[in-house]
Write an enzyme that holds these catalytic residues in place. Structure first.
Site, PDB file in Angstrom:
ATOM      1  N   CYS A  72      55.396  23.760 -15.456  1.00  0.00           N
ATOM      2  CA  CYS A  72      54.333  23.722 -16.473  1.00  0.00           C
ATOM      3  C   CYS A  72      54.973  23.634 -17.851  1.00  0.00           C
ATOM      4  O   CYS A  72      56.084  24.113 -18.070  1.00  0.00           O
ATOM      5  CB  CYS A  72      53.454  24.967 -16.389  1.00  0.00           C
ATOM      6  SG  CYS A  72      52.517  25.141 -14.858  1.00  0.00           S
ATOM      7  N   CYS A 371      45.937   7.088 -15.814  1.00  0.00           N
ATOM      8  CA  CYS A 371      46.794   8.266 -15.926  1.00  0.00           C
ATOM      9  C   CYS A 371      47.748   8.133 -17.113  1.00  0.00           C
ATOM     10  O   CYS A 371      48.695   8.900 -17.235  1.00  0.00           O
ATOM     11  CB  CYS A 371      47.571   8.498 -14.631  1.00  0.00           C
ATOM     12  SG  CYS A 371      48.625   7.113 -14.136  1.00  0.00           S
TER      13      CYS A 371
END
Length: 415
Positions: A72, A371
């Site tokens: 992350c 995307c």
């Protein structure tokens, strides 16, 4: 190190990868606009960062692995900040092309919803360890309390470690891609030892013991207790090992809802870069669909899923490299049977060649799923210059706490 050796900087904005950017430019990971930070300047990057004046949007990362894990990038920022920043990335990409449009509220996938992940798994003297690589590092961080992955993926970590004990070398970690399915885990292993007879037997026994739905070693099938099917509308599809799937079920549902709204009423739809049928098969509940995809095994999986299903209209399939050989206007508009809507979901590079042909074909409605906001904006400009209206954009954040941004957009041909 003395404070005199440290540099102080004010973060002015975030870059596309989520790093803070100060004058220079100087890139500072895990910082936020408006923050005053100090650190050691190494080229264009700031290391050993200390936040001197935090942003009001800074929060305590929910996951205890965040500091060392590279999975992350944005857990230090509030959800509201991340949502606005990701929408801003798309706005800025469109603005750079001279475009603007309405933005719908962002859809963010919940925590612990990622249904697929690739773990790095290394053999150790005592067994094995699995996790994600640290940021720009070969060091593996174990992630037993990961807040990103579905519980079934976390429960699969010991299985991945068992695979490494059986078939990893001491020189390099395995790359174990795990996807959840209703039938169980679908596991693809790369970078392992060559698959010989004894290893094949050991892996098959391991798959049976852990009730793995399908185990693939490199490109070799090892075991399949049950087909790891994925539901696409009323159809069930068994994707090829490692095939592309949307990252979360919630993200897929949000993108599908947008595509269904855009194409509503169309009786014939062409689905470009169709994958295994994420959009084609649900759309076939109300329309005939022609699905075009550049990966042959995905085409076969889509077709097999359609043939096994009931109640769907005709779905024809075509294996075709749409980068080198895009569908031409005369194929999009065959005499007497033109497609009334198009769905296009290209990889990150976008679909420059195919978009030009769609524009020439003057397909009335286009649902564009992307995307990559930059390649999307480039393609959007082609459509707008050809007479299309960019009606709205729906940002979908299914890669929670990352810098990755996805979207669906509606284009309609002006009268």
């Amino acid at each position: 190190m003395t404070d005199a050796a440290r540099t102080t900087a004010t973060i002015s904005r975030l870059g596309h990868h989520g790093d803070g950017v100060a004058d220079g430019p100087l890139f500072a990971p895990r910082t936020l606009p408006g923050e005053i930070v100090s650190g050691v300047a190494e080229g264009s990057h700031l290391t050993q960062i200390r936040v001197e004046t935090p942003s009001e949007h800074r929060v305590q990362p929910p996951c205890r692995h965040y500091r060392s894990c590279g999975g992350c990038q944005m857990q230090h920022a509030s959800d509201a900040f991340v949502a606005e920043w990701k929408a801003g990335v798309v706005r800025n990409a469109l603005s750079a092309q001279g475009l603007e449009t309405d933005f719908r509220p962002i859809h963010t996938s919940p925590a612990r919803s990622r249904r697929r992940a690739t773990l790095a798994v290394r053999r150790t003297k005592k067994g094995a360890m699995a996790g994600f690589h640290g940021r720009a590092s070969d060091v593996i961080t174990e992630i037993p309390d990961c807040h990103l992955l579905e519980p079934a993926l976390l429960a699969a970590i010991p299985v991945a470690e068992a695979l490494a004990v059986a078939g990893a070398s001491r020189k390099a970690p395995l790359a174990v891609t795990i996807t959840t399915s209703d039938a169980g885990l679908d596991m693809l292993v790369r970078n392992g030892k060559p698959l010989d007879g004894p290893l094949r037997i050991e892996l098959a026994q391991l798959a049976e013991r852990h009730r793995i739905a399908r185990l693939t070693w490199e490109d070799e099938p090892v075991a399949m207790e049950q087909p790891p099917e994925q539901p696409f509308g009323p159809a069930n599809v068994c994707p090829p090992p490692g095939a592309f799937l949307q990252a979360t079920r919630e993200g897929e549902a949000a993108l599908l809802a947008a595509v269904q709204e855009i194409t509503k009423g169309a009786r014939r739809i062409v689905d470009l870069f169709a994958g295994c049928g994420t959009f084609s098969l649900p759309l076939a509940q109300t329309a005939e669909v022609h699905a075009v995809e550049g990966e042959r095994d995905m085409v076969k999986a889509l077709d097999a899923g359609w043939r096994k299903s009931k109640g769907l209209r005709r779905v024809s399939t075509e294996y075709r490299d749409l980068f080198r050989n895009p569908l031409l206007p005369e194929e999009i508009n065959p005499f007497g049977a033109a497609f009334e809507a198009a769905v296009i979901d290209p990889p990150r590079a976008g679909a420059e060649a195919q978009i030009k042909q769609l524009a020439k074909a003057r397909t009335p409605v286009i649902a564009y799923v992307s995307c990559n906001p930059v390649s999307f904006a480039r393609d959007a400009k082609v459509l707008v210059e050809a007479g299309y209206s960019l009606d709205w954009v729906q940002v979908v954040d299914q890669f929670r706490w990352s810098a990755h941004t996805e979207l669906a957009a509606r284009f309609t041909l002006k009268d």
